[in-house]
Each structure stands twice: as structure tokens, then as C-alpha cells.
Scaffold this motif. Structure first.
Motif, mmCIF file in Angstrom:
data_model
loop_
_atom_site.group_PDB
_atom_site.id
_atom_site.type_symbol
_atom_site.label_atom_id
_atom_site.label_comp_id
_atom_site.label_asym_id
_atom_site.label_seq_id
_atom_site.Cartn_x
_atom_site.Cartn_y
_atom_site.Cartn_z
ATOM 1 N N ILE A 96 0.854 -1.188 0.000
ATOM 2 C CA ILE A 96 0.000 0.000 0.000
ATOM 3 C C ILE A 96 0.894 1.243 0.000
ATOM 4 N N LEU A 97 0.505 2.245 -0.781
ATOM 5 C CA LEU A 97 1.122 3.571 -0.759
ATOM 6 C C LEU A 97 0.018 4.602 -0.543
ATOM 7 N N ASN A 98 0.218 5.530 0.368
ATOM 8 C CA ASN A 98 -0.800 6.556 0.588
ATOM 9 C C ASN A 98 -0.214 7.773 1.276
ATOM 10 N N VAL A 99 -0.961 8.872 1.187
ATOM 11 C CA VAL A 99 -0.665 10.083 1.956
ATOM 12 C C VAL A 99 -1.928 10.431 2.725
ATOM 13 N N ALA A 100 -1.877 10.257 4.036
ATOM 14 C CA ALA A 100 -3.006 10.618 4.896
ATOM 15 C C ALA A 100 -2.853 12.057 5.371
ATOM 16 N N VAL A 101 -3.977 12.625 5.776
ATOM 17 C CA VAL A 101 -4.004 13.977 6.331
ATOM 18 C C VAL A 101 -4.660 13.906 7.700
ATOM 19 N N GLY A 102 -3.942 14.332 8.723
ATOM 20 C CA GLY A 102 -4.480 14.303 10.076
ATOM 21 C C GLY A 102 -4.522 12.905 10.645
ATOM 22 N N GLY A 103 -5.119 12.798 11.827
ATOM 23 C CA GLY A 103 -5.216 11.513 12.500
ATOM 24 C C GLY A 103 -4.626 11.570 13.893
ATOM 25 N N ASN A 104 -4.834 10.468 14.623
ATOM 26 C CA ASN A 104 -4.454 10.446 16.035
ATOM 27 C C ASN A 104 -2.951 10.575 16.264
ATOM 28 N N TRP A 105 -2.162 10.011 15.351
ATOM 29 C CA TRP A 105 -0.713 10.072 15.546
ATOM 30 C C TRP A 105 -0.110 11.390 15.053
ATOM 31 N N PRO A 106 -0.319 11.794 13.799
ATOM 32 C CA PRO A 106 0.331 13.029 13.337
ATOM 33 C C PRO A 106 -0.322 14.298 13.843
ATOM 34 N N GLY A 107 -1.580 14.215 14.298
ATOM 35 C CA GLY A 107 -2.320 15.420 14.599
ATOM 36 C C GLY A 107 -2.818 16.076 13.320
ATOM 37 N N ASN A 108 -3.602 17.095 13.457
ATOM 38 C CA ASN A 108 -4.235 17.727 12.305
ATOM 39 C C ASN A 108 -3.354 18.822 11.713
ATOM 40 N N PRO A 109 -3.577 19.157 10.442
ATOM 41 C CA PRO A 109 -2.872 20.307 9.869
ATOM 42 C C PRO A 109 -3.187 21.578 10.659
ATOM 43 N N ASP A 110 -2.259 22.519 10.583
ATOM 44 C CA ASP A 110 -2.504 23.814 11.225
ATOM 45 C C ASP A 110 -2.139 24.925 10.234
#
Length: 413
Positions: free
Chosen positions: A242-256
Motif C-alpha cells: 500500500i502507498l498513501n498520503v493521509a491527512v491528520g489523525g491520532n498520531w500526526p495530529g491535524n494540519p494547522d
């Protein structure tokens, strides 16, 4: 990738790794003996073209994927496309207006997630990709594998993950029954510069009872059944990628406010090599063929049919001689007259001349001919190149950065 992970747990894992408690002994199991290429995608499509549907399919939707992620995964070439320069671009975008519905409401972001499920899977071997990852708070690129849909029972191997707030650090992790989510077992390595600054090669070498993680060929973590606290080792069956780019989530936190969109992960190539049980050389591949240059129509040749170690290969008029017959073997070697094509001195730098020597199991003797006609040394990730674009007989060959030029293009003849 597909799990809930909290920041405190990640910090604890990193601290534990630095103390060496998770590090597997090098005596626990033999390292994998890696064979020839079994699957690859070099992403040589035209600019704007979609991913190869014979190799990849899409995950879609905006359900949060178990991590409260914020993106909606689409099949659009706006999010996943080949760039015409030998790369796949997976792009996370901020949508205005938003046109998709996510678990939290109307999606603000779209991105791409592609996988080889139902197309390709394999047990053991080397799984690797050359990636230039995106950056920014809340951005979460990943290259990973799943052993099936019954997570975590069927297992997960995260080859590369990065979270935007740790721009220099690659994480590698396994998840299985009793050690999933925040309890995943993994290691990490921090480089001197942000990973987004350049392409890096991320890989696992996977063999029975051992998985080893590397970045740019340097090992930073390994795991064996002894490291999973008495839980079940579930890495003995086929996994897909699998290859992907996630946005936000519990580990990275949300964009600011500091996060810039769009953000793109460039994939130069993905390759899978086979595993050779016990390190023995498998039977040779059947059939040998000439390798003809696109530059001059001449063939890769062993001068005067001399099979002595150290003889430098050359270009010569194609003549159907045995000295121009080459076979790609299942151990990854390219052989002529019973010898292996080899970078002189084991060097992997631009300008290294090419020779034939006895096959010795050294990884620098592994080659692949891509669908685009690049004859690539897998250790160097460099191409067989006709020196100085010389179209004459006796022209010398060398390793050089792959540039897509005619003096680096080959065809079986």
C-alpha cells in the motif's frame, strides 16, 4: 498505518528502542537471501496518466480509516497520477469547496491510497521503494503491507511512515494480534536532513522469523518472534503493498496554519525481489538473449568470447555469438559465458566500469531490465550506460544515473 496511535505511545516506543530493548539479536535468525525481481513498477507513463490498473487498485472513502484521518481518498488523477518524468505523484489537496462526505462532516482534504491487493502479493523477499515524501504538520505518508483484511490477525508491516512534526525521522513497525495500534513494535531512524528534501530508498528484507528495515541501505531495526512478547508471529503468508498520503489523525495530529497544500509524495519506483531459501543459488533461468542498445543497434558483448574474470564488457555488432547471449537468473544476476555482470571493484558510483567475474552472491551483481528498457543495477539504482554516447564498436560501458537517454536503453533481441 491502519491503526490508532497516540503520541505518548510513540514516544515510549522511541525511548525503548534507544535503550535497545526491542533490538533483535543478530543470532536470532539468518538474514534473507534475496533473489531476482518478482514485481516492479517504474512509473514511466505519460504526464497526467493514471496508475497502471494491472498492478494497482484504489481504496476510496472518508471514513477515518481507524485513525480519525481527515482526507477522502479518490481515484482521480488530481490525487494519483504519473508525472511523465518517471514518477508517480500521490497528492493531498485542500478542497474548496469540499465535495465529499467524511466521518466528521464535509471533507476539507482529498488524497490517494493505492494497493496491490488482488493484483500481487508475496511471502518473503525484499520490498522497497524510492520515495520523496511530503512535509508539514498533519501530513502522514506511508509505504506498508497488509497480510489480509482481518486486521490485526493477519498482520501489518509498515516499511516507511513519517509524521510531519518529525520531518527527519522514518518509522518501521509491525502490528499483529496482541501488539497492534499503539502497541505496535517498531524502530526509527533520524537522518541529518528532512526526508522531504530528497529521494530515499525504504526497504524491508523479510525471511522466515526475521524482518529487517533499512533506509538507503542502512539497517535501523529488526524484529524476530522473540521480540513480540509471546504473541503470535503472523509473518509467514502473502502480504500486499500500500502507498498513501493521509491527512491528520491520532498520531500526526491535524494540519494547522503552518501546513501548506498541496503536498505530494513522489514515487520513483517500487520493486519486490524474491527470497532464496537457505541462501542457495536457485536453478538458472531458461533461455539467453542478446541485449541491443537503442543508441546504435549494437549488442552487449564479451570481447573475443574471453570468460576470464575482470574482462570489461563492450558494444559490438550483433552477431548471434555466444559472447552476446545473456540470461537473467532467478537470483537476480545477469550472466554471460557462465559469469556475472559486475561493477568493477564493487563500486556503485557514476563512471564505474562493467566487467564479468565469477558469480559470488554479492548484491552488487543483481540487475533488472525495466519495462521502459532501463538495465538497472539494483544496489546502485543506476543504469548501464554507453560511455560518452559512443556508437562505435568497442564502446565501453559504465554505471550512471538513469536519465532515460538512448545510450541507456536496451531491448532483448
Amino acid at each position: 498505518m491502519r491503526r490508532t496511535r497516540v503520541l505518548l505511545a510513540a514516544a515510549v516506543v522511541a525511548l525503548t528502542l534507544s535503550s535497545g530493548l526491542w533490538a533483535a539479536s543478530r543470532n536470532d535468525s539468518a538474514d534473507a537471501a534475496i533473489g531476482g525481481i518478482t514485481w516492479q513498477d517504474e512509473f514511466n507513463g505519460a504526464a497526467g496518466s493514471p496508475v497502471d490498473g494491472s498492478k494497482w487498485k484504489f481504496d476510496t472513502g472518508g471514513g477515518g480509516f481507524g485513525n480519525n484521518e481527515l482526507q477522502y481518498y479518490t481515484t482521480s488523477t488530481s490525487n494519483v497520477q504519473q508525472d511523465g518524468q518517471g514518477h508517480l505523484a500521490i497528492t493531498a489537496r485542500k478542497e474548496n469547496p469540499a465535495n465529499y462526505q467524511c466521518h466528521y462532516g464535509t471533507c476539507q482534504y482529498t488524497s490517494g491510497r493505492i494497493l496491490t491487493a488482488d493484483k500481487f502479493s508475496q511471502t518473503y523477499g525484499r520490498f522497497e521503494a524510492s520515495l520523496k515524501i511530503p512535509k508539514g504538520q498533519g501530513i502522514w505518508p506511508a509505504f506498508w503491507m497488509l497480510g489480509g483484511s482481518n486486521w490485526p490477525t493477519t498482520g501489518e508491516i509498515d516499511i516507511m511512515e513519517n509524521v510531519g512534526y518529525a520531518p527527519n525521522t522514518v518509522y518501521g513497525t509491525v502490528h499483529g494480534p496482541g501488539y497492534s495500534g499503539a502497541g505496535g513494535i517498531g524502530g526509527n531512524k533520524s537522518l541529518s536532513a528532512p526526508l522531504s528534501d530528497a529521494f530515499h530508498t525504504y526497504a524491508v528484507d523479510w525471511s522466515p522469523n526475521l524482518i529487517v528495515w533499512t533506509v538507503d541501505g542502512q539497517e535501523y531495526f529488526r524484529v524476530t518472534p522473540a521480540n513480540i512478547n509471546g504473541n503470535q508471529w503472523v509473518y509467514n503468508h502473502n502480504f500486499f503493498m500500500i502507498l498513501n498520503v493521509a491527512v491528520g489523525g491520532n498520531w500526526p495530529g491535524n494540519p494547522d496554519a503552518s501546513t501548506v497544500f498541496p503536498q505530494t509524495m513522489l514515487v520513483d519506483w517500487v520493486r519486490v525481489s524474491g527470497y532464496t531459501e537457505g541462501g542457495t543459488t536457485p536453478p538458472p533461468a531458461t533461455g539467453a538473449t542478446a541485449l541491443k542498445s537503442n543508441l546504435n543497434g549494437r549488442c552487449l558483448d564479451i570481447p573475443n568470447g574471453n570468460a576470464s574474470d575482470g574482462v570489461r564488457v563492450q558494444m559490438w555488432d550483433c552477431n548471434n555469438a555466444t559472447a552476446q547471449k545473456w540470461s537473467f537468473e532467478s537470483d537476480g544476476t545477469l550472466r554471460g559465458l557462465g559469469k556475472c555482470l559486475d561493477p568493477a571493484g564493487g563500486a556503485l558510483t557514476n563512471g564505474t566500469p562493467l566487467q564479468i567475474v565469477n558469480c559470488n552472491g554479492n548484491p552488487v551483481q543483481r540487475w533488472t531490465l525495466s519495462g521502459a528498457g532501463d538495465l538497472v543495477n539494483l544496489s546502485a539504482n543506476k543504469c548501464v550506460d554507453i560511455k560518452d554516447n559512443n556508437s562505435a564498436n568497442n564502446a565501453a560501458l559504465q554505471l550512471w544515473d538513469c536519465a532515460g537517454t538512448a545510450n541507456q536503453k536496451w531491448a532483448k533481441a
